[in-house]
Motif scaffolding. Sequence first.
Motif, mmCIF file in Angstrom:
data_model
loop_
_atom_site.group_PDB
_atom_site.id
_atom_site.type_symbol
_atom_site.label_atom_id
_atom_site.label_comp_id
_atom_site.label_asym_id
_atom_site.label_seq_id
_atom_site.Cartn_x
_atom_site.Cartn_y
_atom_site.Cartn_z
ATOM 1 N N ALA A 140 0.830 -1.212 0.000
ATOM 2 C CA ALA A 140 0.000 0.000 0.000
ATOM 3 C C ALA A 140 0.860 1.256 0.000
ATOM 4 C CB ALA A 140 -0.926 -0.015 1.212
ATOM 5 N N LEU A 141 1.927 1.261 0.801
ATOM 6 C CA LEU A 141 2.816 2.422 0.847
ATOM 7 C C LEU A 141 3.506 2.634 -0.498
ATOM 8 C CD1 LEU A 141 4.518 2.021 4.351
ATOM 9 C CD2 LEU A 141 2.926 3.816 3.660
ATOM 10 N N GLY A 142 3.967 1.546 -1.098
ATOM 11 C CA GLY A 142 4.635 1.663 -2.389
ATOM 12 C C GLY A 142 3.721 2.213 -3.461
ATOM 13 N N ILE A 143 2.496 1.702 -3.518
ATOM 14 C CA ILE A 143 1.530 2.187 -4.508
ATOM 15 C C ILE A 143 1.177 3.654 -4.251
ATOM 16 C CG2 ILE A 143 -0.847 1.939 -5.325
ATOM 17 C CD1 ILE A 143 -0.556 -1.074 -4.875
ATOM 18 N N ALA A 144 0.992 3.995 -2.966
ATOM 19 C CA ALA A 144 0.655 5.384 -2.627
ATOM 20 C C ALA A 144 1.769 6.336 -3.038
ATOM 21 C CB ALA A 144 0.385 5.500 -1.128
ATOM 22 N N GLY A 145 3.018 5.952 -2.800
ATOM 23 C CA GLY A 145 4.145 6.809 -3.164
ATOM 24 C C GLY A 145 4.244 7.026 -4.657
ATOM 25 N N VAL A 146 4.122 5.950 -5.424
ATOM 26 C CA VAL A 146 4.194 6.067 -6.882
ATOM 27 C C VAL A 146 3.011 6.876 -7.407
ATOM 28 C CG1 VAL A 146 4.119 4.781 -9.055
ATOM 29 C CG2 VAL A 146 5.543 3.952 -7.163
ATOM 30 N N ALA A 147 1.817 6.637 -6.852
ATOM 31 C CA ALA A 147 0.631 7.376 -7.283
ATOM 32 C C ALA A 147 0.783 8.869 -7.008
ATOM 33 C CB ALA A 147 -0.611 6.831 -6.577
ATOM 34 N N LEU A 148 1.339 9.210 -5.839
ATOM 35 C CA LEU A 148 1.551 10.614 -5.507
ATOM 36 C C LEU A 148 2.516 11.265 -6.487
ATOM 37 C CD1 LEU A 148 1.171 13.030 -3.588
ATOM 38 C CD2 LEU A 148 3.044 12.103 -2.195
ATOM 39 N N LEU A 149 3.563 10.551 -6.835
ATOM 40 C CA LEU A 149 4.560 11.092 -7.761
ATOM 41 C C LEU A 149 3.972 11.288 -9.148
ATOM 42 C CD1 LEU A 149 7.602 11.840 -8.012
ATOM 43 C CD2 LEU A 149 7.975 9.509 -8.831
ATOM 44 N N LEU A 150 3.176 10.331 -9.603
ATOM 45 C CA LEU A 150 2.639 10.391 -10.959
ATOM 46 C C LEU A 150 1.403 11.278 -11.053
ATOM 47 C CD1 LEU A 150 2.972 6.641 -12.004
ATOM 48 C CD2 LEU A 150 4.542 8.524 -12.475
ATOM 49 N N GLY A 151 0.857 11.706 -9.913
ATOM 50 C CA GLY A 151 -0.352 12.509 -9.930
ATOM 51 C C GLY A 151 -0.097 13.993 -9.972
ATOM 52 N N ALA A 152 1.100 14.397 -10.345
ATOM 53 C CA ALA A 152 1.444 15.827 -10.353
ATOM 54 C C ALA A 152 0.536 16.628 -11.275
ATOM 55 C CB ALA A 152 2.903 16.001 -10.770
ATOM 56 N N ASP A 153 0.087 16.014 -12.378
ATOM 57 C CA ASP A 153 -0.787 16.711 -13.331
ATOM 58 C C ASP A 153 -2.206 16.167 -13.273
ATOM 59 O OD1 ASP A 153 1.377 18.255 -14.328
ATOM 60 O OD2 ASP A 153 2.021 16.527 -15.512
ATOM 61 N N GLY A 154 -2.623 15.715 -12.087
ATOM 62 C CA GLY A 154 -3.965 15.174 -11.950
ATOM 63 C C GLY A 154 -4.163 13.874 -12.716
ATOM 64 N N PHE A 155 -3.095 13.073 -12.849
ATOM 65 C CA PHE A 155 -3.124 11.795 -13.552
ATOM 66 C C PHE A 155 -3.479 11.949 -15.029
ATOM 67 C CE2 PHE A 155 -3.832 10.666 -9.098
ATOM 68 C CZ PHE A 155 -2.835 9.724 -8.922
ATOM 69 N N ALA A 156 -3.199 13.129 -15.578
ATOM 70 C CA ALA A 156 -3.358 13.327 -17.013
ATOM 71 C C ALA A 156 -2.099 12.805 -17.703
ATOM 72 C CB ALA A 156 -3.577 14.803 -17.325
ATOM 73 N N ILE A 157 -2.032 11.488 -17.847
ATOM 74 C CA ILE A 157 -0.823 10.830 -18.333
ATOM 75 C C ILE A 157 -0.865 10.716 -19.849
ATOM 76 C CG2 ILE A 157 0.523 8.697 -18.266
ATOM 77 C CD1 ILE A 157 -0.496 8.245 -15.453
ATOM 78 N N THR A 158 0.166 11.221 -20.501
ATOM 79 C CA THR A 158 0.261 11.123 -21.955
ATOM 80 C C THR A 158 0.609 9.698 -22.357
ATOM 81 O OG1 THR A 158 2.621 11.661 -21.966
ATOM 82 C CG2 THR A 158 1.064 13.508 -22.050
ATOM 83 N N SER A 159 0.437 9.404 -23.637
ATOM 84 C CA SER A 159 0.754 8.056 -24.127
ATOM 85 C C SER A 159 2.232 7.741 -23.947
ATOM 86 C CB SER A 159 0.356 7.926 -25.598
ATOM 87 O OG SER A 159 1.040 8.891 -26.398
ATOM 88 N N GLY A 160 3.088 8.755 -24.139
ATOM 89 C CA GLY A 160 4.519 8.541 -23.955
ATOM 90 C C GLY A 160 4.861 8.220 -22.518
ATOM 91 N N LYS A 161 4.273 8.982 -21.584
ATOM 92 C CA LYS A 161 4.553 8.715 -20.169
ATOM 93 C C LYS A 161 4.018 7.345 -19.765
ATOM 94 C CE LYS A 161 5.256 11.581 -16.970
ATOM 95 N NZ LYS A 161 5.308 12.602 -15.911
ATOM 96 N N LEU A 162 2.878 6.953 -20.327
ATOM 97 C CA LEU A 162 2.317 5.637 -20.017
ATOM 98 C C LEU A 162 3.266 4.531 -20.461
ATOM 99 C CD1 LEU A 162 -0.051 4.012 -18.920
ATOM 100 C CD2 LEU A 162 -1.083 4.091 -21.205
ATOM 101 N N ILE A 163 3.916 4.723 -21.613
ATOM 102 C CA ILE A 163 4.910 3.749 -22.075
ATOM 103 C C ILE A 163 6.065 3.677 -21.084
ATOM 104 C CG2 ILE A 163 6.641 3.275 -23.861
ATOM 105 C CD1 ILE A 163 4.700 4.501 -25.894
ATOM 106 N N GLY A 164 6.544 4.842 -20.645
ATOM 107 C CA GLY A 164 7.651 4.871 -19.694
ATOM 108 C C GLY A 164 7.299 4.215 -18.374
ATOM 109 N N ILE A 165 6.106 4.491 -17.857
ATOM 110 C CA ILE A 165 5.671 3.886 -16.597
ATOM 111 C C ILE A 165 5.569 2.373 -16.749
ATOM 112 C CG2 ILE A 165 3.726 3.706 -14.984
ATOM 113 C CD1 ILE A 165 3.133 6.671 -15.610
ATOM 114 N N THR A 166 4.998 1.921 -17.863
ATOM 115 C CA THR A 166 4.856 0.483 -18.105
ATOM 116 C C THR A 166 6.216 -0.202 -18.170
ATOM 117 O OG1 THR A 166 2.796 0.864 -19.329
ATOM 118 C CG2 THR A 166 3.901 -1.247 -19.667
ATOM 119 N N LEU A 167 7.164 0.424 -18.849
ATOM 120 C CA LEU A 167 8.505 -0.160 -18.966
ATOM 121 C C LEU A 167 9.210 -0.197 -17.608
ATOM 122 C CD1 LEU A 167 9.681 1.476 -22.304
ATOM 123 C CD2 LEU A 167 9.346 -0.966 -21.899
ATOM 124 N N ALA A 168 9.130 0.905 -16.840
ATOM 125 C CA ALA A 168 9.781 0.947 -15.530
ATOM 126 C C ALA A 168 9.161 -0.076 -14.583
ATOM 127 C CB ALA A 168 9.669 2.352 -14.927
#
Length: 288
Positions: A140-168
């Motif tokens: 839960a802590l790990g997911i919360a931390g990653v979610a907080l980091l990726l939510g900087a733009d209100g989770f408006a994730i571009t297709s490119g960023k989604l590729i990067g997140i998936t790869l990481a």
Amino acid sequence: MRLLSEGMDTARRDRSIGFLCLVVTSFGWALNWPLMKLLLQQWPPLFARGLAGVLAAVILAALALSRREPLKVPRAAIPRLVFASFTNVFAWMGFGTVAMKYVTVGEGALIAYTMPIWAMLFAWPFLHVRPTVRDVVSLALGIAGVALLLGADGFAITSGKLIGITLALSCAILFALGNVLNRAQLPMPPLVVVAWQVGLGCLVMLVLGIAFEHPDYAAITPTGVACFVYMTLVPRRLPPTSASTGMLLVPVIGVVSAAFILGEPLGLREIAAMVLTLGGVTLALQRA
């Protein structure tokens, strides 16, 4: 009494030296992330990482031969070696490097270093170690931390960023799977094992990079050469069950150094995300 005092002094000195080595090594691993990002401005990811890894494997093989360690791989060990090369090198280094094209160093490093949390989950079906309440809190802590980091733009994730997140995330999950399934030591000297793993995994990257990325070999600058040399010579694989403190230091140092070297953001959101994510990783590592 004098012998006891000398023994205690020696133990303290050894601990101090060990801690210093751990910090230096952690800095070495961590600086790979921002320097890799710099190099990707000049050379494509698979080609750059693959070439650096192949050269590193040649150096490691030469060191092994200088120590009279045979490079021969027992036939029975070949499948395990190939699998370990895929999870520990091709997935960890290759996917992680390509991810840097699409995400910041902070995002890539924190997601990649959730690896112990996924290893804890894989231990349930493969090692029959059931998750505890602490393990659930870790996840839960790990997911919360990653979610907080990726939510900087209100989770408006571009297709490119989604590729990067998936790869990481894939590099973290596959590395975790490899660490769980590759627990049995291969019947070869450790240096030889690393040389083969790095060589096989990075050779595939290099071939794919040349075939599909079409690198401009002359595009590299002196700064890029320095980054490339660093990636070639500095160790890049973190032992799965040892140096847990170093594992925690690597993403922290990587994120902070990226702020200074690349000008990436480092505010309250990033710090809070690190605290949450690494809190979960700390709980997961306590089982290792």
